[in-house]
Design an enzyme around this catalytic site. Structure first.
Site, short mmCIF file in Angstrom:
data_model
loop_
_atom_site.label_atom_id
_atom_site.label_comp_id
_atom_site.label_asym_id
_atom_site.label_seq_id
_atom_site.Cartn_x
_atom_site.Cartn_y
_atom_site.Cartn_z
N ARG A 64 0.94 -1.23 0.11
CA ARG A 64 -0.15 0.03 -0.08
C ARG A 64 0.81 1.19 0.07
O ARG A 64 0.43 2.35 -0.39
CB ARG A 64 -1.12 0.04 1.33
CG ARG A 64 -2.17 -0.95 0.83
CD ARG A 64 -3.19 -0.97 2.20
NE ARG A 64 -2.56 -1.76 2.97
CZ ARG A 64 -3.13 -2.04 4.11
NH1 ARG A 64 -4.43 -1.80 4.24
NH2 ARG A 64 -2.50 -2.51 5.22
N GLU A 101 6.68 -11.32 14.05
CA GLU A 101 6.13 -12.01 15.20
C GLU A 101 6.47 -13.29 15.30
O GLU A 101 7.08 -13.99 16.45
CB GLU A 101 4.82 -11.78 15.44
CG GLU A 101 4.32 -12.33 16.79
CD GLU A 101 2.76 -12.00 16.97
OE1 GLU A 101 2.14 -12.37 17.96
OE2 GLU A 101 2.14 -11.57 16.04
#
Length: 178
Positions: A64, A101
Site C-alpha cells: 500500500r 512476530e
C-alpha cells in the site's frame, strides 16, 4: 492538515472486524482511495510533509505504500523508489532482513536508485510495530542516502511503532492517530 481534512479521511476508512484473523480490526483504506476528493486530500497532505522536510525522493513500502507514495512523489515533484519484498526486483539489489512476530522477512531496493545526495521520505499507509519501517530506513542508509523521515496515513499507537522508531528518525508524521 485541517480538522475537516482529518474528518474526511477518517470517514473513508472502513473497520473490518476479525480480518485477517479473529480479534484483529483491519483498517481498510480502499473506500478512501475510491473517493477522488479524499485521495487528493491525502496525497496533498503527504506531499506537503515531503516538501517541508526537504525530501528529494519518496520511498513507498510494498504494497500500500506504492499506492500512496507514487502520487505523493508526483505531487511533490520528486522521484519514487519502491522497496519490495525479496525476490521481486530484477538486477542488483540491496536487501535487509527484519524480524516478524513469528519468523523473519526481507525487503530490497535497487542500489542505483539511491545516492549520497538524496534525502528520502518513507511513505506507507500505517505505522504499527515499526518493523518494516525500521528495516526500510536501514536499507536506505546502507544505500548511502539520508532518511528525511517517515510519513503515514495512520498510526496505530497501541502497537508501539513510534517509540521504536523515534530514537533514529528525524521526522515521523502520522496524519491520523488511531
Amino acid at each position: 492538515m485541517t480538522g475537516g481534512a482529518q474528518e474526511l479521511l477518517l470517514s473513508r476508512i472502513r473497520d473490518v472486524p476479525d480480518y485477517p484473523q479473529p480479534g484483529v480490526v483491519f483498517k481498510d483504506i480502499t473506500p478512501l482511495l475510491a473517493d477522488p476528493e479524499a485521495f487528493s486530500v491525502l496525497t496533498e497532505a503527504l506531499a506537503e510533509v515531503c516538501v517541508r522536510h526537504g525530501a528529494t525522493k519518496v520511498v513507498g513500502l510494498e504494497a500500500r505504500g506504492f499506492i500512496l507514495g507514487a502520487p505523493v512523489a508526483v505531487r511533490a515533484g520528486l522521484g519514487f523508489i519502491p522497496i519490495r519484498k525479496a525476490g521481486k526486483l530484477p538486477g542488483a539489489t540491496l536487501s535487509q532482513a527484519y524480524a516478524l512476530e513469528y519468523g523473519t522477512a526481507e525487503i530490497e531496493v535497487h542500489a542505483e536508485d539511491l545516492t549520497p545526495d538524496d534525502r528520502v521520505m518513507v511513505i506507507d499507509d500505517v505505522l504499527a510495530t515499526g518493523g518494516t519501517a525500521a528495516a526500510a530506513m536501514e536499507l536506505i542508509r546502507r544505500g548511502g542516502a539520508d532518511v528525511a523521515g517517515l510519513a503515514v496515513l495512520m498510526e496505530l499507537g497501541f502497537l508501539g511503532g513510534r517509540a521504536r522508531l523515534e530514537p533514529t528518525l528525524a521526522a515521523l508524521e502520522a496524519l491520523l492517530a488511531l
